[in-house]
Design a protein around this motif. Structure first.
Motif, PDB file in Angstrom:
ATOM      1  N   TRP A 138      75.765  23.040  51.575  1.00  0.00           N
ATOM      2  CA  TRP A 138      75.726  23.667  52.902  1.00  0.00           C
ATOM      3  C   TRP A 138      74.344  23.473  53.501  1.00  0.00           C
ATOM      4  CZ3 TRP A 138      72.877  28.080  54.600  1.00  0.00           C
ATOM      5  CH2 TRP A 138      73.210  28.513  55.892  1.00  0.00           C
ATOM      6  N   ARG A 139      74.308  22.822  54.660  1.00  0.00           N
ATOM      7  CA  ARG A 139      73.062  22.607  55.408  1.00  0.00           C
ATOM      8  C   ARG A 139      71.928  22.059  54.541  1.00  0.00           C
ATOM      9  NH1 ARG A 139      72.168  27.359  59.938  1.00  0.00           N
ATOM     10  NH2 ARG A 139      74.172  27.092  61.019  1.00  0.00           N
ATOM     11  N   GLY A 140      72.231  21.049  53.749  1.00  0.00           N
ATOM     12  CA  GLY A 140      71.218  20.403  52.930  1.00  0.00           C
ATOM     13  C   GLY A 140      70.914  21.100  51.624  1.00  0.00           C
ATOM     14  N   LEU A 141      71.503  22.270  51.407  1.00  0.00           N
ATOM     15  CA  LEU A 141      71.316  22.990  50.148  1.00  0.00           C
ATOM     16  C   LEU A 141      72.468  22.679  49.205  1.00  0.00           C
ATOM     17  CD1 LEU A 141      70.243  26.483  51.556  1.00  0.00           C
ATOM     18  CD2 LEU A 141      68.749  24.636  50.754  1.00  0.00           C
ATOM     19  N   SER A 142      72.200  22.742  47.912  1.00  0.00           N
ATOM     20  CA  SER A 142      73.236  22.484  46.900  1.00  0.00           C
ATOM     21  C   SER A 142      73.199  23.582  45.849  1.00  0.00           C
ATOM     22  CB  SER A 142      73.029  21.125  46.229  1.00  0.00           C
ATOM     23  OG  SER A 142      73.132  20.087  47.177  1.00  0.00           O
ATOM     24  N   HIS A 143      74.366  23.808  45.277  1.00  0.00           N
ATOM     25  CA  HIS A 143      74.467  24.862  44.254  1.00  0.00           C
ATOM     26  C   HIS A 143      75.478  24.418  43.203  1.00  0.00           C
ATOM     27  CE1 HIS A 143      74.646  28.746  42.333  1.00  0.00           C
ATOM     28  NE2 HIS A 143      75.947  28.848  42.597  1.00  0.00           N
ATOM     29  N   ALA A 144      75.058  24.346  41.935  1.00  0.00           N
ATOM     30  CA  ALA A 144      75.952  23.928  40.837  1.00  0.00           C
ATOM     31  C   ALA A 144      76.812  25.103  40.397  1.00  0.00           C
ATOM     32  CB  ALA A 144      75.138  23.405  39.668  1.00  0.00           C
ATOM     33  N   ILE A 145      78.103  24.817  40.149  1.00  0.00           N
ATOM     34  CA  ILE A 145      79.067  25.841  39.734  1.00  0.00           C
ATOM     35  C   ILE A 145      79.751  25.362  38.466  1.00  0.00           C
ATOM     36  CG2 ILE A 145      81.160  27.097  40.389  1.00  0.00           C
ATOM     37  CD1 ILE A 145      80.351  26.579  43.328  1.00  0.00           C
ATOM     38  N   ALA A 146      79.714  26.183  37.445  1.00  0.00           N
ATOM     39  CA  ALA A 146      80.368  25.810  36.185  1.00  0.00           C
ATOM     40  C   ALA A 146      81.864  25.607  36.414  1.00  0.00           C
ATOM     41  CB  ALA A 146      80.134  26.898  35.137  1.00  0.00           C
ATOM     42  N   ALA A 147      82.417  24.571  35.795  1.00  0.00           N
ATOM     43  CA  ALA A 147      83.847  24.266  35.937  1.00  0.00           C
ATOM     44  C   ALA A 147      84.400  23.847  34.582  1.00  0.00           C
ATOM     45  CB  ALA A 147      84.053  23.151  36.963  1.00  0.00           C
ATOM     46  N   PRO A 148      85.664  24.139  34.316  1.00  0.00           N
ATOM     47  CA  PRO A 148      86.270  23.785  33.025  1.00  0.00           C
ATOM     48  C   PRO A 148      86.644  22.306  32.944  1.00  0.00           C
ATOM     49  CG  PRO A 148      87.879  24.910  34.396  1.00  0.00           C
ATOM     50  CD  PRO A 148      86.587  24.939  35.159  1.00  0.00           C
ATOM     51  N   PHE A 149      85.634  21.441  32.931  1.00  0.00           N
ATOM     52  CA  PHE A 149      85.851  20.001  32.817  1.00  0.00           C
ATOM     53  C   PHE A 149      85.704  19.574  31.354  1.00  0.00           C
ATOM     54  CE2 PHE A 149      84.212  19.418  37.426  1.00  0.00           C
ATOM     55  CZ  PHE A 149      85.462  19.789  37.916  1.00  0.00           C
ATOM     56  N   GLU A 150      86.390  20.256  30.472  1.00  0.00           N
ATOM     57  CA  GLU A 150      86.258  19.996  29.041  1.00  0.00           C
ATOM     58  C   GLU A 150      86.723  18.595  28.669  1.00  0.00           C
ATOM     59  OE1 GLU A 150      85.356  20.623  25.068  1.00  0.00           O
ATOM     60  OE2 GLU A 150      84.767  21.718  26.860  1.00  0.00           O
ATOM     61  N   ILE A 151      87.803  18.133  29.298  1.00  0.00           N
ATOM     62  CA  ILE A 151      88.336  16.806  28.969  1.00  0.00           C
ATOM     63  C   ILE A 151      87.326  15.723  29.330  1.00  0.00           C
ATOM     64  CG2 ILE A 151      90.223  15.198  29.333  1.00  0.00           C
ATOM     65  CD1 ILE A 151      90.994  17.725  27.843  1.00  0.00           C
ATOM     66  N   SER A 152      86.684  15.858  30.474  1.00  0.00           N
ATOM     67  CA  SER A 152      85.665  14.869  30.869  1.00  0.00           C
ATOM     68  C   SER A 152      84.519  14.839  29.873  1.00  0.00           C
ATOM     69  CB  SER A 152      85.136  15.194  32.273  1.00  0.00           C
ATOM     70  OG  SER A 152      86.125  14.954  33.247  1.00  0.00           O
ATOM     71  N   ARG A 153      84.131  16.020  29.388  1.00  0.00           N
ATOM     72  CA  ARG A 153      83.038  16.056  28.404  1.00  0.00           C
ATOM     73  C   ARG A 153      83.459  15.393  27.092  1.00  0.00           C
ATOM     74  NH1 ARG A 153      81.865  20.952  31.193  1.00  0.00           N
ATOM     75  NH2 ARG A 153      83.371  22.147  29.986  1.00  0.00           N
ATOM     76  N   LEU A 154      84.731  15.591  26.706  1.00  0.00           N
ATOM     77  CA  LEU A 154      85.211  14.970  25.470  1.00  0.00           C
ATOM     78  C   LEU A 154      85.250  13.451  25.582  1.00  0.00           C
ATOM     79  CD1 LEU A 154      88.151  17.378  24.519  1.00  0.00           C
ATOM     80  CD2 LEU A 154      85.972  17.116  23.323  1.00  0.00           C
ATOM     81  N   ARG A 155      85.477  12.952  26.788  1.00  0.00           N
ATOM     82  CA  ARG A 155      85.594  11.507  26.972  1.00  0.00           C
ATOM     83  C   ARG A 155      84.243  10.799  26.946  1.00  0.00           C
ATOM     84  NH1 ARG A 155      89.840  12.668  31.170  1.00  0.00           N
ATOM     85  NH2 ARG A 155      91.826  12.123  30.222  1.00  0.00           N
ATOM     86  N   GLN A 156      83.187  11.516  27.133  1.00  0.00           N
ATOM     87  CA  GLN A 156      81.867  10.881  27.191  1.00  0.00           C
ATOM     88  C   GLN A 156      81.458  10.365  25.812  1.00  0.00           C
ATOM     89  OE1 GLN A 156      79.240  13.763  28.879  1.00  0.00           O
ATOM     90  NE2 GLN A 156      80.300  13.819  30.844  1.00  0.00           N
ATOM     91  N   ARG A 157      81.127   9.076  25.746  1.00  0.00           N
ATOM     92  CA  ARG A 157      80.657   8.455  24.514  1.00  0.00           C
ATOM     93  C   ARG A 157      79.164   8.156  24.686  1.00  0.00           C
ATOM     94  NH1 ARG A 157      84.905  10.215  22.268  1.00  0.00           N
ATOM     95  NH2 ARG A 157      86.776   8.920  22.142  1.00  0.00           N
TER      96      ARG A 157
END
Length: 655
Positions: free
Chosen positions: A430-449
């Motif tokens: 929003w208006r050049g600001l950013s904010h990280a939000i935790a999300a349940p992306f467990e599958i993506s994390r498992l795929r990372q080699r």
């Protein structure tokens, strides 16, 4: 007026008299108008269903066509119309039936029975029969209605050894599926008559003060009596009857004959819905597979036919019961990638709209959000249920947190807030600001080699399989992946074949051994891993089948280990061990030679896997620069061989 009630109009002749020809012409015009109107309504319903249920347009067309005669000309229906819907879980079978009943205007004449015995939470005795369920519903005897028999696969009547299973509930379903006419529950009426006799016997021996404690019908018994004997009296009146009055009614029932007492449901539209895991083989149990391409599952399940369904049904039901289900079997394929993408788009729009309604902020979801939802929510063998739950987990909480952050930063109603995803989290903008939000992306994390050595090993191994398969079968693998969440490793997926010739089987063994051959060639014998264990097992099984079962070796007889005296086989399996090992060694050397001759293509595939984690068929063709146009359903040139045989025969005759 009920849509299935026809209204007759009388045409008046010019002289004011009604003639037979005028009446017939008017009736004919009215019938044509009625048929056209109902056909148009079915077309509108089909179009509406296709906007609500994604990826099953062909299924919707098939179902609409199956019910057309029942809906357009119900007067011609003399027995139930049965439509069976089979598919993997979460593909929309029950949802389609419910929505169709609603759009047809039959929701008040729609009964859904869970064939596992838990329908509507009913606990009274009559609910253990289909006739009891129908009696409680808004369906009227002799009139059109819709009945859904859901989870039908759980109603199996035989076990895995074809032994008969004891099933007490819903046994009248087979009579209903036969002709739609349900006989009265004679056993229940007999139970009531026995209770009356016992009560009378006890009353004769009771004290005078207890004589008034005579037999009285319970509510469910009175309801069954009312239904089976087709009584007009109110339920309360029936419950107040004396044993003599009840006996009189039962006597009249027996003396009048049972034919007129049958309950007529012959104009029902019956949907039989279920999951036939046997028809879908290993796909139905691949509940942990979130890596295979949904389009591959879709293609595999789309090849199933009515024969596959009947074979699967034969493992759960008696032959005469399978016959009563008819031949209108609609087979759901698993959802395609595009269908999942449409569901995700629809879900994202809905959550954004609902969030805007609550806080006034407009949310613009980047493509990366939809991509991460697909990557973390789609399990092709499990349909829509995991997707919907993941959508809620990712966006339900994520959008609320993003809205809260934006409002705290000073965002006003009507302003736009962006939302993106990076594989680990959601990011609000929003208006050049950013904010990280935790999300349940467990599958993506498992795929990372993240380990470069492990990535290199997987890339070389899977590239070897894919390259040799392409060289021998003339087409790219359906997919190659090393970013896998389901297990620690990678995989190649190949198209199935209708016919496996000896040459095809040898090529298959060579492909199975190509991963190990690539490891040996690139890393040497000391660094060759144990990742080829399953490949060696598959190659050995194929070689053993070729020599012991299929006659592709020096012996024609089938060789195997016998466990019963009636198994007439050659039992000398040891004699084939050495030829099997020789065949495997030959194909391993062949794979090594093919890879050595195409080093550049191998390294191109390795680089693609290292950078992207996968290789699509189109990208495969670009990387290896090989002619890979052979169709997936292509067989060996048997037709050409037959033609050459004919020519050779004619030449011999001439000579």
């Amino acid at each position: 007026m009920n849509e299935f009630t026809s209204t007759a109009r009388w045409a008046v002749s010019p002289k004011g008299c009604v003639g037979p020809g005028d009446r017939e012409a008017a009736d004919s015009r009215e019938l044509r108008e009625q048929l056209a109107q109902r056909n148009r309504r079915l077309q509108e319903i089909a179009a509406q269903l296709k906007t609500e249920l994604f990826g099953i347009d062909a299924i919707i067309d098939r179902v609409i066509d199956s019910v057309r005669a029942w809906y357009v000309l119900p007067e011609l229906v003399s027995r139930p119309v049965i439509v069976c819907l089979w598919g993997l879980t979460g593909t929309g079978k029950t949802q389609l039936v419910r929505r169709l009943a609603q759009l047809l205007g039959f929701y008040d004449r729609f009964v859904e029975v869970q064939m596992d015995g838990f329908s509507n939470g009913a606990s009274w005795r009559g609910a253990q029969s289909i006739s009891g369920m129908l009696a409680q519903s808004g369906l009227r005897e002799g009139e059109p209605g819709i009945l859904a028999l859901d989870e039908f696969q759980r109603f199996r009547t035989i076990d895995s050894k074809r032994g008969e299973l004891r099933v007490e509930r819903y046994q009248d379903v087979w009579a209903l599926l036969s002709d739609g006419r349900l006989p009265p529950a004679l056993s229940l009426l007999g139970d009531i008559e026995s209770s009356i006799a016992e009560a009378a016997f006890d009353a004769e021996r009771a004290e005078a003060s207890d004589a008034k404690l005579r037999f009285k019908l319970r509510s469910w018994e009175a309801q069954e009596l009312q239904r089976n004997l087709k009584l007009d009296e109110p339920l309360m009146e029936i419950m107040s009857w004396t044993p003599e009055q009840i006996q009189e009614r039962l006597r009249a029932f027996r003396e009048s004959g049972h034919q007129q007492w049958e309950t007529d449901y012959s104009r029902l539209l019956i949907f039989v819905c279920g999951n036939l895991d046997e028809a879908y083989e290993d796909l139905a149990t691949s509940v942990d597979d979130c890596d295979s391409d949904a389009d591959i599952f879709h293609a595999l399940t789309g090849r199933l036919s009515v024969i596959d369904v009947k074979q699967a049904l034969n493992k759960r039901f008696k032959p005469e019961q399978v016959a009563r289900l008819g031949n209108e079997h609609v087979i759901y394929p698993s959802l395609s990638r595009r269908a999942y993408e449409q569901l995700i788009e629809q879900g994202c729009a809905r959550y954004a709209r609902e969030t805007e309604g609550r806080c006034g902020l407009r949310f613009e979801l980047a493509a990366s959000v939809r991509e991460q939802i697909y990557a973390n929510a789609v399990f092709p063998a499990q349909g829509t249920r995991p997707l919907f739950s993941s959508l809620h987990a990712i966006l339900g909480a994520g959008l609320a947190k993003a809205a809260l952050w934006a409002l705290e930063q000073g965002a006003m109603a009507g302003e736009s807030v962006g939302l993106s995803a990076d594989g680990r989290r959601l990011v609000a903008h929003w208006r050049g600001l950013s904010h990280a939000i935790a999300a349940p992306f467990e599958i993506s994390r498992l795929r990372q080699r993240s380990n470069p050595d492990f990535r290199a090993l997987l890339a070389v191994h899977e590239a070897g399989h894919g390259l040799v398969h392409a060289l021998l079968f003339g087409r790219a693998p359906q997919e190659i992946k090393i970013h896998v969440a389901s297990f620690e490793g990678g995989y190649n997926a190949y198209a199935s074949r209708k016919v496996w010739s000896r040459r095809n089987l040898l090529d298959s063994i060579c492909t199975s051994l190509a991963g190990r051959a690539a490891e040996l060639l690139v890393f040497g014998p000391e660094l060759c891993s144990g990742g080829a264990e399953s490949d060696l097992r598959k190659a050995t099984e194929t070689a053993a089948r070729m020599l012991r079962h299929l006659g592709h070796g020096p012996r024609l007889g089938r060789s195997d280990v016998c466990t019963a005296s009636e198994e007439n086989l050659c039992t000398d399996v040891e004699a084939s061990n050495a030829p099997i090992e020789e065949l495997l060694q030959t194909q391993h050397e062949r794979a090594t030679g093919l890879i050595e001759a195409h080093r550049g293509a191998l390294l191109g595939l390795v680089d693609e896997l290292m950078s992207q984690g996968q290789v699509t068929p189109a990208r495969f063709a670009e990387v290896v620069s090989l002619p890979l146009g052979r169709p997936e359903d292509a067989l060996d040139p048997y037709a050409q061989g037959l033609a050459e045989f004919r020519v050779e025969g004619r030449q011999r005759l001439i000579a």
